[in-house]
Design a protein around this motif. Structure first.
Motif, PDB file in Angstrom:
ATOM      1  N   THR A 150       0.827  -1.210   0.000  1.00 38.25           N
ATOM      2  CA  THR A 150       0.000   0.000   0.000  1.00 38.25           C
ATOM      3  C   THR A 150       0.866   1.267   0.000  1.00 38.25           C
ATOM      4  O   THR A 150       0.395   2.334  -0.370  1.00 38.25           O
ATOM      5  CB  THR A 150      -0.926   0.036   1.226  1.00 38.25           C
ATOM      6  OG1 THR A 150      -0.137  -0.197   2.388  1.00 38.25           O
ATOM      7  CG2 THR A 150      -2.016  -1.009   1.125  1.00 38.25           C
ATOM      8  N   ILE A 151       2.105   1.123   0.404  1.00 36.01           N
ATOM      9  CA  ILE A 151       3.016   2.281   0.456  1.00 36.01           C
ATOM     10  C   ILE A 151       3.644   2.525  -0.912  1.00 36.01           C
ATOM     11  O   ILE A 151       3.852   3.665  -1.309  1.00 36.01           O
ATOM     12  CB  ILE A 151       4.087   2.055   1.547  1.00 36.01           C
ATOM     13  CG1 ILE A 151       3.400   2.052   2.918  1.00 36.01           C
ATOM     14  CG2 ILE A 151       5.181   3.101   1.477  1.00 36.01           C
ATOM     15  CD1 ILE A 151       4.280   1.648   4.070  1.00 36.01           C
ATOM     16  N   ARG A 152       3.902   1.453  -1.648  1.00 33.97           N
ATOM     17  CA  ARG A 152       4.587   1.570  -2.936  1.00 33.97           C
ATOM     18  C   ARG A 152       3.915   2.529  -3.926  1.00 33.97           C
ATOM     19  O   ARG A 152       4.579   3.405  -4.475  1.00 33.97           O
ATOM     20  CB  ARG A 152       4.775   0.192  -3.563  1.00 33.97           C
ATOM     21  CG  ARG A 152       5.569   0.276  -4.852  1.00 33.97           C
ATOM     22  CD  ARG A 152       5.874  -1.090  -5.416  1.00 33.97           C
ATOM     23  NE  ARG A 152       6.508  -0.916  -6.718  1.00 33.97           N
ATOM     24  CZ  ARG A 152       6.315  -1.720  -7.734  1.00 33.97           C
ATOM     25  NH1 ARG A 152       5.522  -2.760  -7.609  1.00 33.97           N
ATOM     26  NH2 ARG A 152       6.913  -1.493  -8.873  1.00 33.97           N
ATOM     27  N   THR A 194      11.967   0.006  12.962  1.00 28.02           N
ATOM     28  CA  THR A 194      12.824  -1.163  13.184  1.00 28.02           C
ATOM     29  C   THR A 194      13.771  -1.346  11.993  1.00 28.02           C
ATOM     30  O   THR A 194      13.525  -0.810  10.914  1.00 28.02           O
ATOM     31  CB  THR A 194      11.975  -2.444  13.330  1.00 28.02           C
ATOM     32  OG1 THR A 194      11.320  -2.690  12.083  1.00 28.02           O
ATOM     33  CG2 THR A 194      10.931  -2.309  14.430  1.00 28.02           C
ATOM     34  N   LYS A 195      14.812  -2.142  12.198  1.00 33.98           N
ATOM     35  CA  LYS A 195      15.744  -2.453  11.100  1.00 33.98           C
ATOM     36  C   LYS A 195      15.021  -3.142   9.949  1.00 33.98           C
ATOM     37  O   LYS A 195      15.309  -2.906   8.786  1.00 33.98           O
ATOM     38  CB  LYS A 195      16.875  -3.357  11.603  1.00 33.98           C
ATOM     39  CG  LYS A 195      17.951  -2.619  12.368  1.00 33.98           C
ATOM     40  CD  LYS A 195      19.131  -3.550  12.618  1.00 33.98           C
ATOM     41  CE  LYS A 195      20.346  -2.822  13.111  1.00 33.98           C
ATOM     42  NZ  LYS A 195      20.205  -2.253  14.448  1.00 33.98           N
ATOM     43  N   GLU A 196      14.079  -4.021  10.284  1.00 32.51           N
ATOM     44  CA  GLU A 196      13.317  -4.743   9.261  1.00 32.51           C
ATOM     45  C   GLU A 196      12.480  -3.767   8.431  1.00 32.51           C
ATOM     46  O   GLU A 196      12.375  -3.898   7.214  1.00 32.51           O
ATOM     47  CB  GLU A 196      12.404  -5.801   9.896  1.00 32.51           C
ATOM     48  CG  GLU A 196      13.133  -6.968  10.535  1.00 32.51           C
ATOM     49  CD  GLU A 196      13.764  -6.630  11.900  1.00 32.51           C
ATOM     50  OE1 GLU A 196      13.335  -5.634  12.547  1.00 32.51           O
ATOM     51  OE2 GLU A 196      14.691  -7.345  12.310  1.00 32.51           O
ATOM     52  N   GLY A 225      12.577  -2.796   4.448  1.00 34.56           N
ATOM     53  CA  GLY A 225      11.353  -2.808   3.643  1.00 34.56           C
ATOM     54  C   GLY A 225      11.138  -1.506   2.901  1.00 34.56           C
ATOM     55  O   GLY A 225      10.779  -1.494   1.725  1.00 34.56           O
ATOM     56  N   PHE A 226      11.353  -0.394   3.602  1.00 35.39           N
ATOM     57  CA  PHE A 226      11.211   0.916   2.968  1.00 35.39           C
ATOM     58  C   PHE A 226      12.241   1.100   1.861  1.00 35.39           C
ATOM     59  O   PHE A 226      11.952   1.659   0.810  1.00 35.39           O
ATOM     60  CB  PHE A 226      11.350   2.051   3.994  1.00 35.39           C
ATOM     61  CG  PHE A 226      10.059   2.464   4.611  1.00 35.39           C
ATOM     62  CD1 PHE A 226       9.151   3.247   3.909  1.00 35.39           C
ATOM     63  CD2 PHE A 226       9.735   2.074   5.902  1.00 35.39           C
ATOM     64  CE1 PHE A 226       7.952   3.640   4.473  1.00 35.39           C
ATOM     65  CE2 PHE A 226       8.530   2.462   6.483  1.00 35.39           C
ATOM     66  CZ  PHE A 226       7.638   3.236   5.768  1.00 35.39           C
ATOM     67  N   GLN A 227      13.459   0.621   2.103  1.00 36.17           N
ATOM     68  CA  GLN A 227      14.497   0.754   1.084  1.00 36.17           C
ATOM     69  C   GLN A 227      14.116  -0.033  -0.167  1.00 36.17           C
ATOM     70  O   GLN A 227      14.202   0.466  -1.283  1.00 36.17           O
ATOM     71  CB  GLN A 227      15.844   0.277   1.623  1.00 36.17           C
ATOM     72  CG  GLN A 227      16.982   0.544   0.654  1.00 36.17           C
ATOM     73  CD  GLN A 227      18.334   0.362   1.314  1.00 36.17           C
ATOM     74  OE1 GLN A 227      18.529  -0.574   2.080  1.00 36.17           O
ATOM     75  NE2 GLN A 227      19.258   1.245   1.024  1.00 36.17           N
ATOM     76  N   LYS A 228      13.638  -1.249   0.033  1.00 41.71           N
ATOM     77  CA  LYS A 228      13.235  -2.103  -1.081  1.00 41.71           C
ATOM     78  C   LYS A 228      12.075  -1.477  -1.856  1.00 41.71           C
ATOM     79  O   LYS A 228      12.074  -1.452  -3.082  1.00 41.71           O
ATOM     80  CB  LYS A 228      12.831  -3.479  -0.541  1.00 41.71           C
ATOM     81  CG  LYS A 228      12.744  -4.545  -1.615  1.00 41.71           C
ATOM     82  CD  LYS A 228      12.320  -5.892  -1.040  1.00 41.71           C
ATOM     83  CE  LYS A 228      13.379  -6.483  -0.116  1.00 41.71           C
ATOM     84  NZ  LYS A 228      12.925  -7.726   0.535  1.00 41.71           N
ATOM     85  N   VAL A 229      11.078  -0.954  -1.139  1.00 42.63           N
ATOM     86  CA  VAL A 229       9.911  -0.380  -1.799  1.00 42.63           C
ATOM     87  C   VAL A 229      10.299   0.901  -2.551  1.00 42.63           C
ATOM     88  O   VAL A 229       9.780   1.169  -3.630  1.00 42.63           O
ATOM     89  CB  VAL A 229       8.734  -0.169  -0.814  1.00 42.63           C
ATOM     90  CG1 VAL A 229       8.879   1.089   0.009  1.00 42.63           C
ATOM     91  CG2 VAL A 229       7.414  -0.153  -1.557  1.00 42.63           C
TER      92      VAL A 229
END
Length: 123
Positions: free
Chosen positions: A50-52, A85-87, A91-95
């Protein structure tokens, strides 16, 4: 001045509780985009689908003209306002990379970043 097609843009995106505030570093236009997925956090975000589209929308709106280089982004998470969090950072970096930038820096500094400091990164 140099040719713009050889210029790489850097987007500065502040991630807030329910919205993004984004701009091109060195530019004067700022975009604010609501994103409820950012605020509905009962624990860490696992689903970035939903963020992408929101991030993609912001990036394409900020992209100006044609360049041979895909823009870079700096996503800034204020540790007080948006503890992360690190996770979630991963995730944000990937998106971000799937939303139209070729590289994504992540920051959890308490102060907001100034254009001068960000532009120095390119020297």
């Amino acid at each position: 001045m140099g040719m713009k097609i050889f210029r790489r843009q850097l987007f500065y995106v502040q991630v807030r509780q329910d919205h993004f505030i984004a701009r091109v570093v060195g530019g004067d236009r700022t975009i604010r985009r609501q994103c409820h997925a950012l605020g509905n956090r009962a624990g860490a975000i696992r689903d970035f689908s939903t963020i992408r589209p929101k991030l993609k929308e912001v990036f394409s709106e900020l992209t100006s003209g044609f360049s041979l280089f895909k823009p870079w982004a700096l996503l800034h998470f204020d540790p007080v306002e948006y503890p992360i969090t690190k996770e979630e950072l991963a995730g944000f970096q990937k998106v971000a990379l799937r939303s139209g930038v070729s590289f994504c820096f992540l920051s959890t500094w308490e102060q907001r970043h100034e254009d001068k400091d960000l532009l120095d990164m390119f020297k």
